[in-house]
Design an enzyme around this catalytic site. Structure first.
Site, PDB file in Angstrom:
ATOM      1  N   SER A 185      32.513  37.973  32.032  1.00 19.76           N
ATOM      2  CA  SER A 185      33.858  37.811  31.508  1.00 19.76           C
ATOM      3  C   SER A 185      33.823  37.947  29.973  1.00 19.76           C
ATOM      4  O   SER A 185      33.381  38.975  29.471  1.00 19.76           O
ATOM      5  CB  SER A 185      34.429  36.468  31.957  1.00 19.76           C
ATOM      6  OG  SER A 185      35.817  36.425  31.758  1.00 19.76           O
ATOM      7  N   ASP A 269      38.700  42.106  41.114  1.00 23.33           N
ATOM      8  CA  ASP A 269      38.872  41.204  39.967  1.00 23.33           C
ATOM      9  C   ASP A 269      40.308  41.292  39.455  1.00 23.33           C
ATOM     10  O   ASP A 269      40.764  42.358  39.041  1.00 23.33           O
ATOM     11  CB  ASP A 269      37.889  41.612  38.865  1.00 23.33           C
ATOM     12  CG  ASP A 269      37.772  40.573  37.761  1.00 23.33           C
ATOM     13  OD1 ASP A 269      38.740  39.820  37.538  1.00 23.33           O
ATOM     14  OD2 ASP A 269      36.710  40.534  37.108  1.00 23.33           O
ATOM     15  N   HIS A 302      36.437  38.021  40.323  1.00 22.95           N
ATOM     16  CA  HIS A 302      35.974  37.653  38.986  1.00 22.95           C
ATOM     17  C   HIS A 302      34.893  36.590  39.019  1.00 22.95           C
ATOM     18  O   HIS A 302      34.039  36.536  38.138  1.00 22.95           O
ATOM     19  CB  HIS A 302      37.164  37.161  38.152  1.00 22.95           C
ATOM     20  CG  HIS A 302      36.871  37.016  36.694  1.00 22.95           C
ATOM     21  ND1 HIS A 302      36.616  38.098  35.883  1.00 22.95           N
ATOM     22  CD2 HIS A 302      36.777  35.926  35.891  1.00 22.95           C
ATOM     23  CE1 HIS A 302      36.397  37.682  34.644  1.00 22.95           C
ATOM     24  NE2 HIS A 302      36.476  36.376  34.623  1.00 22.95           N
TER      25      HIS A 302
END
Length: 326
Positions: A185, A269, A302
């Site tokens: 991320s 994601d 994610h």
């Protein structure tokens, strides 16, 4: 509530004990309990009979006695700001000239703590030390520290990670010729920016679900920052800050990258859409950069919620890091 917590902490010392569920009458509580070397175990605290009984474990095969222990460190940034973080040395290492994984956290407002981390333990179990630093913009250190990271992506926030890494080299902790940066991320963004800004420091970089284009991220603010106001405050405005956003986007610098790269992203994601890594891979290919590998996880999200995705990511990371750190 304080009295209940005190009784639980007394029964389960030297742990982080969190009540995750309670009976309607408040007499029984489910407690998640663990620490840096012990993954979460689950207990029933019977308040009426003053007893704690374990009933489940999140990772029963993990031997806490074989886990590495993070050490708290404080490092001074180039502008004098005190940065707190953790250094985890593998059990078999003597703490000197170690191969090192720099592991910036996500968020970027999240913060690293001395609690169980499967990523850190994976790296340490393979013989690599791990550096985590709560760069400016991390939570838990007050409002001023948090706001010091606003609109400083790729700038002061990245410099904090660089300064912490240089400290480990100066202290003789890290082997300067065996250092990689790994993140997911925001951490993935930071890994790519590390390869952009300080390529001589890293033998490799790994980005998982990483941000690659800040202008694109501002456009997608509904996913990442829950609205325009937050996106503008944390990152900047698409139009008025466009030059800074472009300059601090890894995709802009694809043709300059020479550090070996591993990029992975889940197609499902919805926080950082897979288009970020696709765009980065296309830019690297278009620039003729040879030392990169791009992997998509067809059902990955994610957070790598599926075990199969986590295993694949860990296996790919392990093989890649072995090639560059061992």
């Amino acid at each position: 509530a304080q009295a209940v917590q005190a009784r639980i902490d007394s029964a389960l010392p030297n742990r982080r004990n969190v009540i995750v569920s309670s009976s309607h009458d408040g007499k029984r509580h489910v407690v998640a309990s663990g620490n840096a070397v012990q993954p979460a175990q689950y207990f029933i605290f019977d308040r009426e009979h003053d007893r704690v009984v374990k009933f489940a474990e999140s990772r029963p095969d993990v031997d806490a006695g074989k886990m590495a222990v993070p050490k708290s460190v404080t490092i001074q940034a180039r502008d004098g700001l005190a940065l707190h973080g953790y250094l985890t040395a593998p059990l078999e290492r003597d703490g000197r000239a170690m191969p090192l994984v720099v592991f910036p956290h996500g968020g970027p407002w999240v913060r690293d703590t001395a609690h169980w981390d499967s990523w850190v333990q994976l790296f340490a179990s393979r013989g690599w030390a791990v550096l985590q630093v709560n760069f400016r913009g991390s939570s838990g250190y007050g409002e001023d520290f948090l706001r010091a990271g606003f609109q400083r992506w790729g700038l002061d926030m990245q410099d904090d990670i660089t300064d912490a890494l240089r400290w480990t080299i100066q202290q003789g902790i890290a082997d300067a010729n065996r250092i990689c940066i790994v993140g997911a991320s925001y951490g993935g963004y930071s890994a790519l920016m590390g390869a952009v800004k300080t390529p001589d420091l890293y033998q490799c970089a790994i980005s998982i679900a990483g941000v690659t284009d800040l202008r694109r991220l501002v456009d997608e603010r509904r996913f990442f920052f829950r609205g325009e106001v937050m996106a503008d405050a944390h990152i900047g405005r698409w139009w008025s800050d466009r030059d800074r956003l472009k300059e601090t986007s890894p995709v802009t610098h694809a043709k300059e990258l020479r550090t070996p790269l591993l990029i992975m992203h889940g197609v499902s994601d919805v926080v950082v859409p897979v288009g970020h890594s696709r765009e980065m891979a296309d830019a690297l290919k278009g620039a003729g950069v040879p030392n990169y590998r791009y992997i998509e996880l067809p059902q990955g999200d994610h957070w790598l919620s599926r075990e199969t995705d986590r295993i694949q990511v860990f296996q790919e990371m392990e093989a890649f890091l072995k090639a560059h750190l061992d």
